[in-house]
Write a protein that holds these residues in place. Structure first.
Motif, PDB file in Angstrom:
ATOM      1  N   LYS A  74      64.301  35.715 103.463  1.00 41.97           N
ATOM      2  CA  LYS A  74      64.742  34.257 103.611  1.00 41.97           C
ATOM      3  C   LYS A  74      65.867  34.167 104.173  1.00 41.97           C
ATOM      4  O   LYS A  74      66.203  33.308 105.094  1.00 41.97           O
ATOM      5  CB  LYS A  74      64.357  33.455 102.295  1.00 41.97           C
ATOM      6  N   MET A  75      66.896  34.699 103.812  1.00 36.62           N
ATOM      7  CA  MET A  75      68.378  34.793 104.277  1.00 36.62           C
ATOM      8  C   MET A  75      68.309  35.273 105.859  1.00 36.62           C
ATOM      9  O   MET A  75      69.084  34.758 106.781  1.00 36.62           O
ATOM     10  CB  MET A  75      69.305  35.636 103.536  1.00 36.62           C
ATOM     11  N   HIS A  76      67.580  36.299 106.168  1.00 34.47           N
ATOM     12  CA  HIS A  76      67.548  36.657 107.453  1.00 34.47           C
ATOM     13  C   HIS A  76      67.000  35.815 108.312  1.00 34.47           C
ATOM     14  O   HIS A  76      67.286  35.353 109.410  1.00 34.47           O
ATOM     15  CB  HIS A  76      66.620  38.001 107.428  1.00 34.47           C
ATOM     16  N   GLU A  77      65.886  34.972 107.833  1.00 35.12           N
ATOM     17  CA  GLU A  77      64.964  34.077 108.583  1.00 35.12           C
ATOM     18  C   GLU A  77      65.992  32.698 108.907  1.00 35.12           C
ATOM     19  O   GLU A  77      65.819  32.134 109.992  1.00 35.12           O
ATOM     20  CB  GLU A  77      63.568  33.668 107.853  1.00 35.12           C
ATOM     21  N   ALA A  78      66.974  32.544 107.801  1.00 34.87           N
ATOM     22  CA  ALA A  78      67.590  31.227 108.215  1.00 34.87           C
ATOM     23  C   ALA A  78      68.756  31.692 109.456  1.00 34.87           C
ATOM     24  O   ALA A  78      68.995  30.826 110.165  1.00 34.87           O
ATOM     25  CB  ALA A  78      68.705  31.254 106.823  1.00 34.87           C
ATOM     26  N   ILE A  79      69.028  32.861 109.635  1.00 34.53           N
ATOM     27  CA  ILE A  79      69.666  33.163 110.653  1.00 34.53           C
ATOM     28  C   ILE A  79      69.023  33.206 111.968  1.00 34.53           C
ATOM     29  O   ILE A  79      69.247  32.641 113.074  1.00 34.53           O
ATOM     30  CB  ILE A  79      70.349  34.750 110.692  1.00 34.53           C
ATOM     31  N   VAL A  80      67.903  33.414 111.745  1.00 36.52           N
ATOM     32  CA  VAL A  80      67.158  33.496 113.209  1.00 36.52           C
ATOM     33  C   VAL A  80      66.645  31.856 113.274  1.00 36.52           C
ATOM     34  O   VAL A  80      66.847  31.442 114.477  1.00 36.52           O
ATOM     35  CB  VAL A  80      65.706  33.947 112.886  1.00 36.52           C
ATOM     36  N   GLU A  81      66.404  31.010 112.386  1.00 35.02           N
ATOM     37  CA  GLU A  81      66.064  29.688 112.748  1.00 35.02           C
ATOM     38  C   GLU A  81      67.311  28.956 113.216  1.00 35.02           C
ATOM     39  O   GLU A  81      67.175  28.147 114.195  1.00 35.02           O
ATOM     40  CB  GLU A  81      65.742  28.900 111.367  1.00 35.02           C
ATOM     41  N   ALA A  82      68.460  29.483 112.671  1.00 36.84           N
ATOM     42  CA  ALA A  82      69.553  28.712 113.401  1.00 36.84           C
ATOM     43  C   ALA A  82      69.816  28.947 114.972  1.00 36.84           C
ATOM     44  O   ALA A  82      70.312  28.179 115.583  1.00 36.84           O
ATOM     45  CB  ALA A  82      70.882  29.026 112.517  1.00 36.84           C
ATOM     46  N   ILE A  83      69.812  30.415 115.084  1.00 34.81           N
ATOM     47  CA  ILE A  83      69.971  30.735 116.462  1.00 34.81           C
ATOM     48  C   ILE A  83      69.008  30.031 117.198  1.00 34.81           C
ATOM     49  O   ILE A  83      69.257  29.533 118.377  1.00 34.81           O
ATOM     50  CB  ILE A  83      69.643  32.368 116.514  1.00 34.81           C
ATOM     51  N   GLU A  84      67.600  30.070 116.727  1.00 35.29           N
ATOM     52  CA  GLU A  84      66.671  29.230 117.778  1.00 35.29           C
ATOM     53  C   GLU A  84      66.974  27.816 117.694  1.00 35.29           C
ATOM     54  O   GLU A  84      66.592  27.297 118.926  1.00 35.29           O
ATOM     55  CB  GLU A  84      65.262  29.456 116.939  1.00 35.29           C
ATOM     56  N   ALA A  85      67.642  27.260 116.941  1.00 34.42           N
ATOM     57  CA  ALA A  85      68.113  25.770 116.950  1.00 34.42           C
ATOM     58  C   ALA A  85      69.304  25.661 117.790  1.00 34.42           C
ATOM     59  O   ALA A  85      69.783  24.690 118.162  1.00 34.42           O
ATOM     60  CB  ALA A  85      68.164  25.196 115.691  1.00 34.42           C
ATOM     61  N   ARG A  86      69.992  26.805 118.052  1.00 31.77           N
ATOM     62  CA  ARG A  86      71.454  26.726 118.900  1.00 31.77           C
ATOM     63  C   ARG A  86      72.088  25.980 118.041  1.00 31.77           C
ATOM     64  O   ARG A  86      73.253  25.524 118.573  1.00 31.77           O
ATOM     65  CB  ARG A  86      70.962  26.040 120.260  1.00 31.77           C
ATOM     66  N   ASP A  87      72.210  26.186 116.652  1.00 34.38           N
ATOM     67  CA  ASP A  87      73.188  25.718 115.574  1.00 34.38           C
ATOM     68  C   ASP A  87      74.347  26.951 115.305  1.00 34.38           C
ATOM     69  O   ASP A  87      73.976  27.706 114.491  1.00 34.38           O
ATOM     70  CB  ASP A  87      72.384  25.155 114.417  1.00 34.38           C
ATOM     71  N   GLN A  88      75.272  26.813 116.138  1.00 31.64           N
ATOM     72  CA  GLN A  88      76.399  27.796 115.799  1.00 31.64           C
ATOM     73  C   GLN A  88      76.700  27.796 114.263  1.00 31.64           C
ATOM     74  O   GLN A  88      77.061  28.882 113.788  1.00 31.64           O
ATOM     75  CB  GLN A  88      77.516  27.661 116.846  1.00 31.64           C
ATOM     76  N   SER A  89      77.205  26.632 113.807  1.00 38.99           N
ATOM     77  CA  SER A  89      77.926  26.681 112.750  1.00 38.99           C
ATOM     78  C   SER A  89      76.899  27.117 111.671  1.00 38.99           C
ATOM     79  O   SER A  89      77.145  27.998 110.515  1.00 38.99           O
ATOM     80  CB  SER A  89      78.263  25.194 112.171  1.00 38.99           C
ATOM     81  N   ALA A  90      75.460  26.804 111.572  1.00 36.60           N
ATOM     82  CA  ALA A  90      74.501  27.243 110.855  1.00 36.60           C
ATOM     83  C   ALA A  90      74.298  28.570 110.692  1.00 36.60           C
ATOM     84  O   ALA A  90      73.924  29.339 109.752  1.00 36.60           O
ATOM     85  CB  ALA A  90      73.019  26.386 110.999  1.00 36.60           C
ATOM     86  N   ALA A  91      74.309  29.235 112.001  1.00 33.59           N
ATOM     87  CA  ALA A  91      74.002  30.584 112.205  1.00 33.59           C
ATOM     88  C   ALA A  91      75.252  31.381 111.510  1.00 33.59           C
ATOM     89  O   ALA A  91      74.999  32.426 110.893  1.00 33.59           O
ATOM     90  CB  ALA A  91      74.057  30.900 113.660  1.00 33.59           C
ATOM     91  N   ALA A  92      76.218  31.091 111.637  1.00 34.56           N
ATOM     92  CA  ALA A  92      77.565  31.589 110.966  1.00 34.56           C
ATOM     93  C   ALA A  92      77.542  31.565 109.634  1.00 34.56           C
ATOM     94  O   ALA A  92      77.595  32.561 108.854  1.00 34.56           O
ATOM     95  CB  ALA A  92      78.828  31.085 111.486  1.00 34.56           C
ATOM     96  N   THR A  93      76.947  30.429 108.988  1.00 32.15           N
ATOM     97  CA  THR A  93      77.017  30.136 107.425  1.00 32.15           C
ATOM     98  C   THR A  93      75.957  31.049 107.128  1.00 32.15           C
ATOM     99  O   THR A  93      76.013  31.688 105.831  1.00 32.15           O
ATOM    100  CB  THR A  93      76.728  28.683 107.335  1.00 32.15           C
ATOM    101  N   ALA A  94      74.558  31.259 107.884  1.00 31.83           N
ATOM    102  CA  ALA A  94      73.621  31.970 107.378  1.00 31.83           C
ATOM    103  C   ALA A  94      73.891  33.319 107.346  1.00 31.83           C
ATOM    104  O   ALA A  94      73.484  33.995 106.111  1.00 31.83           O
ATOM    105  CB  ALA A  94      72.170  31.707 108.210  1.00 31.83           C
TER     106      ALA A  94
END
Length: 226
Positions: free
Chosen positions: A188-208
């Motif tokens: 789930k934690m890995h998937e959160a990184i994927v989803e943030a990158i797919e959404a182009r959300d830099q802050s969320a990607a770094a946080t994940a």
């Protein structure tokens, strides 16, 4: 052959058998002990010098250099540390490099990854989800996921660090698998990184990425220190 001789001496230095400041034996003595040609020995010493492990000075001989001079990011040098007595400490130091680099890489990937690269990151995650017959396959799937993100960050100075990340993962993932019995706990934690990158959300990607790394770091390196 020069690379093998350099590795043999390099490992002795990395493991502390040959300490900083020690003068290596004279060439004639090393030739007798190693049973190689003079050309081979000199090429091996050249490799060690290039990696920062030794330095030759006129009339003083060839001296072992202190660790701060070593090219520790070199994958060859990293391989020389295998079997070192301070493996747990080495593993923790390598993981700290991950903590410093991977959240930034995830943020950059969220901003710069192409559509194809986002698909490759998603595919890498899907390979992690699969049931793996061999532990080595699970480890390689996890490593590939993280390296795909670094590639997608499009920072030329991050690419040479990939070898360090691979080494850190190669050491840390088996520890994690032994602790949790598989990759399921972190999917789930890995998937959160994927989803943030797919959404182009830099802050969320770094946080994940930070969430994943901190959870793994606490479990692998901090639990026994409490």
């Amino acid at each position: 052959m020069p690379a093998q001789i350099a590795a043999e001496i390099g490992r002795r230095i990395a493991m502390g058998e040959l300490k900083p400041g020690v003068i290596l034996p004279k060439e004639s003595e090393m030739l007798g002990n190693l049973r190689v040609s003079r050309t081979t020995l000199r090429e091996a010493l050249k490799i060690l010098s290039t990696k920062g492990f030794i330095e030759a000075k006129p009339r003083l001989g060839t001296r072992v250099r202190a660790p701060e001079h070593w090219n520790t990011l070199d994958p060859v040098v990293l391989s020389w540390h295998e079997g070192a007595q301070d493996q747990p400490h080495l593993a923790e130091e390598l993981f700290e490099i991950r903590l410093a680099i991977e959240p930034m890489a995830a943020s950059l990937a969220a901003r710069r990854a192409s559509d194809d690269e986002r698909q490759r990151i998603r595919a890498a995650y899907e390979r992690m989800v699969e049931d793996h017959a061999a532990v080595s396959d699970a480890i390689e799937a996890d490593i590939n996921f993280h390296l795909e993100i670094i590639q997608a960050a499009h920072n030329r100075f991050l690419l040479p660090v990939s070898s360090v990340i691979r080494t850190a993962l190669t050491i840390s993932i088996p520890r994690t698998l032994r602790t949790f019995g598989g990759l399921q706990h972190s999917l789930k934690m890995h998937e959160a990184i994927v989803e943030a990158i797919e959404a182009r959300d830099q802050s969320a990607a770094a946080t994940a990425a930070e969430t994943l790394l901190n959870a793994t770091y606490q479990r692998n390196f901090q639990a026994g220190k409490r």
